[in-house]
Design an enzyme around this catalytic site. Structure first.
Site, PDB file in Angstrom:
ATOM      1  N   LYS A  78      -6.476   3.542   8.602  1.00  0.00           N
ATOM      2  CA  LYS A  78      -5.521   4.488   8.014  1.00  0.00           C
ATOM      3  C   LYS A  78      -6.070   5.918   8.043  1.00  0.00           C
ATOM      4  CE  LYS A  78      -3.394   1.061   4.952  1.00  0.00           C
ATOM      5  NZ  LYS A  78      -3.152   0.639   3.564  1.00  0.00           N
TER       6      LYS A  78
ATOM      7  N   SER B 143       0.803  -1.222   0.000  1.00  0.00           N
ATOM      8  CA  SER B 143       0.000   0.000   0.000  1.00  0.00           C
ATOM      9  C   SER B 143       0.838   1.276   0.000  1.00  0.00           C
ATOM     10  CB  SER B 143      -0.936   0.002   1.219  1.00  0.00           C
ATOM     11  OG  SER B 143      -0.190  -0.006   2.413  1.00  0.00           O
TER      12      SER B 143
END
Length: 790
Positions: free
Chosen positions: A735, A692
């Site tokens: 996140k 990511s």
């Protein structure tokens, strides 16, 4: 066997010199060796042997007694006889009605066969006498003493050696005669007896006999020990039987004894009234018949009794009534836990279906999330809300399949598996059954427990679960199974497919604040014996405690820190100080010491080659900084910061895309061959992994190549392809919360992650209010938002 005192005189008159050849009739012997100076009775049965004895009798001659190598051979040849024998005189011959003879032989001297002169109708052979070789020495004297002592012990241990033989041996002075006498009475094999006969050297003969005696003594001692042990066991069994009979007689006199028939009747009544399945009832009655036929002292009795007790103690039809009031159930769940909307909604859905459909299968749920988020504790609340019993087993570290399915009854101490044991404790066939730490099951040579769980957690199969111990089917379909774990990856795909996975996300700072205010502070005050009069927690103090003294997705460590503050307060109260503490940040720091954690915050200025990425760990989300520098070199890609393999590949993909876009970046030819690209992620001691960060790495690289700074208040996450496409990633909620906590105002996400933020309940309202979400399909779109062009 009789020793002759007058043999010496006979030998002097009948023993020839060793070099004189003499012809004898040969008498083959089976399992018998005749020694000199000893008298032995024999039964002579074979025709050839009878003729040999009659021949010697008619001529007044001795015979040569020679042992056969194979006692089972009825018609031995010359090659089947040993070379050494004994010249013996028939002292007495008795003819029996069946034509056989009863002969008493007296051994005269040893003889060595030279050659056979006749084989039909009986053997005749030429032999020479073999005299003993005898030397007087201290060694021989010592060996004689050892032999006599060992023979004495053998006589005491063996019932086959007569006491007269020991007396005879103790009165013999000649070592050669002593060895022959002892060998005659010992139960030696034919080979060993023949070796004694063939040993002309008396010293060697004594040494051979000494070794054979030692071996025979070890056997006799072992026989004695075995006999003593068996006798002791028999005496113990007889004593137990005698005491039991006495106890039975006393109970009969008192009218308290109903015998084993009473137990059988009690078991039969319990079996017929237990409402077990037809298969289980039939099995139990068969075992009861076996038990009735067994003696009371049989060890199998306790095994069958235990088996019947397990069958009868299980809740075959006993169930608790479900609480189907949805409003009440929802109130209980909300009272015990804050948030967890999806979990509560799933439980209420099950209760709604249960209210409409009387018979429905129990759901198989799997709560997956980081530690301390309430996975286990909400299981108890679910059971309370449904009005069911709650049982919990932990599978952490379990390696043996028998822990799930049980042991077969052939093993000593066999028991059912954890599933059946837990149901016996619950006393209900429809509890809320929590299987904790399902992701930490192991596997080894004893089997794979996760494979055994396939049947337990399959709604199509668990209505006929077979435990190895019970050996009958048991219905698990009424149970509401809830499995918990921290990571989904270690669970085998086949097992994962059987469960409905519900993710438990980490709590936001606001959620932790509410949990602390509504639950944790009250709980810790009560456990430490203080009240709100002694200690008050304000919102600022709790936020400070959450952000500076904890770093977790759950609230377990937060509870410990609150307990630490309560302990300090309890100490002051217990010492007699009348005080009221207000847990503000300054007081928290004074009581708990320096701050162990400090969350990262975004930069305060735009910088070239520095991008802010987002990461997800089992402890929750966090931000990372990715730094890229371009320096003259030889075209190497340098990666530092303890990066994992997948993250290194993301950096290589970013560099590959940059090479592809070299002309668009207005780079000179061979630029990448003359410059090194250094990618670094700070906090090098912490391992970093995952795809990511690809979008952030590529953005930082383009920023460094173009010399254009990146916005300091922007963070991004997403996987990058070799052609610049932005691919979706996971852990979006965690996140985004980490970015909000760090002061980020804009988050760049892949376009395909838009669906993760559609549900506004997933992200708190204050996060939506404070942040902007940008969705991109490729790197060019991300660069348009991230780079600050002049």
């Amino acid at each position: 066997m009789v020793h002759k005192d007058s043999v010496d005189e006979t030998l002097e008159s009948q023993t020839p010199d060793s070099d004189v050849l003499t012809e004898f009739a040969v008498l083959p012997l089976r399992d018998v060796v005749v020694y000199p100076e000893l008298v032995i009775p024999l039964g002579v049965v074979r025709d050839a042997s009878v003729r040999a004895v009659q021949y010697a009798k008619d001529r007044g001659e001795p015979v040569l007694a020679v042992a056969q190598v194979d006692p089972g051979n009825d018609t031995p040849g010359a090659a089947d006889l040993y070379q050494f024998g004994t010249v013996a005189r028939p002292v007495q011959i008795l003819e029996l009605p069946d034509g056989t003879l009863r002969v008493v032989l007296e051994g005269l001297y040893r003889a060595r066969l030279q050659e056979y002169t006749q084989q039909e109708p009986f053997f005749r052979a030429i032999a020479t006498s073999a005299a003993d070789i005898q030397r007087e020495s201290v060694e021989i004297e010592a060996t004689v003493r050892n032999v006599v002592s060992a023979f004495e012990e053998a006589t005491n241990l063996s019932s086959h050696i007569p006491p007269e033989a020991l007396i005879m041996a103790m009165n013999i002075d000649d070592p050669g005669r002593l060895s022959d006498t002892v060998a005659t009475y010992l139960g030696l094999k034919i080979d060993d007896r023949q070796r004694i006969l063939a040993a002309l050297d008396v010293g060697e003969r004594l040494r051979l006999l000494e070794g054979m005696l030692a071996r025979e003594l070890s056997i006799l001692r072992m026989e004695r020990d075995l006999h003593a042990r068996v006798r002791t066991e028999l005496e113990d069994n007889q004593r137990e039987h005698y005491l039991r009979e006495q106890l039975r007689a006393i109970q009969e006199e008192l009218g308290e004894y109903s015998g084993i028939s009473g137990d059988m009747a009690d078991y039969e009544a319990r079996i017929l009234g237990a409402s077990m399945s037809a298969e289980a009832t039939e099995k139990a009655l068969r075992e009861l018949e076996r038990l009735e036929e067994m003696p009371a002292v049989s060890p199998e009795v306790s095994v069958i009794r235990n088996y019947l007790d397990w069958l009868l103690d299980l809740p075959w039809t006993t169930a608790t009534a479900d609480e189907l009031d949805l409003t009440k159930a929802e109130a209980i769940l909300d009272h015990d836990h804050y948030g967890l909307r999806k979990v509560k909604e799933r439980v209420l859905e099950f209760l709604a279906v249960r209210k409409l459909v009387v018979k429905s299968r129990g759901p198989i749920l799997c709560f997956m999330g980081p530690p301390g988020v309430g996975k286990t504790s909400i299981g108890r609340s679910i059971a309370q809300a449904m009005g069911r019993e709650f049982i919990r087993i932990s599978l952490g570290g379990v390696h043996d399949e028998a822990e799930i399915r049980g042991h077969r009854r052939t093993y000593v101490g066999a028991l059912p598996g954890k599933i059946i044991q837990a149901l016996r404790r619950a006393k209900s066939n429809n509890p809320v059954f929590m299987i904790d730490e399902i992701d930490k099951i192991g596997a080894d040579f004893r089997g794979d427990p996760s494979s055994a769980l396939l049947e337990v957690l399959d709604p199509e199969q668990n209505d006929s679960f077979r435990d190895h111990y019970l050996e009958v089917a048991y219905d698990l379909s009424n149970i509401m199974f809830i499995a918990t774990g921290n990571m989904l990856q270690p669970i085998p795909p086949a097992l994962r497919d059987r469960m409905e996975v519900i993710e438990f996300p980490g709590y936001t700072e606001d959620e932790k604040l509410e949990i602390a205010r509504k639950f944790l502070v009250k709980k810790q005050r009560k456990e430490h014996g203080i009240t709100g009069k002694h200690l008050r927690f304000g919102a600022k103090g709790l936020r400070y405690l959450i952000s500076r003294y904890t770093y977790e997705a759950g609230v377990r460590n937060l509870e410990r820190q609150i307990a630490g503050v309560c302990r300090k307060t309890a100490k002051l109260v217990a010492s007699g100080q009348d005080t009221t503490l207000n847990a503000k940040p300054e007081l928290v720091r004074e009581l708990l010491g320096p701050e162990p954690y400090r969350h990262d915050h975004c930069d305060t200025e735009n910088r070239v080659g520095v991008a802010t990425g987002l990461t997800y760990t089992p402890q929750g989300g966090d931000i990372i900084r990715i730094e890229v520098s371009v320096v003259p070199g030889e075209g190497e890609l340098i990666l530092t910061g303890h990066l994992g393999e997948v993250m290194k590949e993301s950096a290589q993909a970013a560099l590959g895309y940059a090479r592809l876009r070299g002309k668009d970046l207005l780079l000179v030819d061979n630029f990448f061959m003359k410059h090194d690209i250094h990618v670094h992620v700070p906090e090098g001691a912490v391992p970093k992994e995952g795809p990511s960060a690809g979008l952030a790495i590529c953005t930082a690289l383009f920023s460094a190549l173009r010399g254009v700074p990146i916005r300091y208040d922007l963070a991004m996450t997403g996987e990058i392809t070799l052609h610049g496409r932005a691919l979706p990633i996971g852990g979006v909620r965690e996140k985004v919360l980490a970015a909000h906590r760090a002061g980020v105002t804009t988050v760049v996400l892949p376009e395909e992650n838009r669906r993760d933020l559609v549900d506004l309940d997933e992200i708190p309202a204050e996060v939506h209010r404070d942040m902007e979400f940008v969705y991109v399909a490729n790197l060019d779109e991300a660069l348009g938002y991230a780079l600050v062009e002049e």
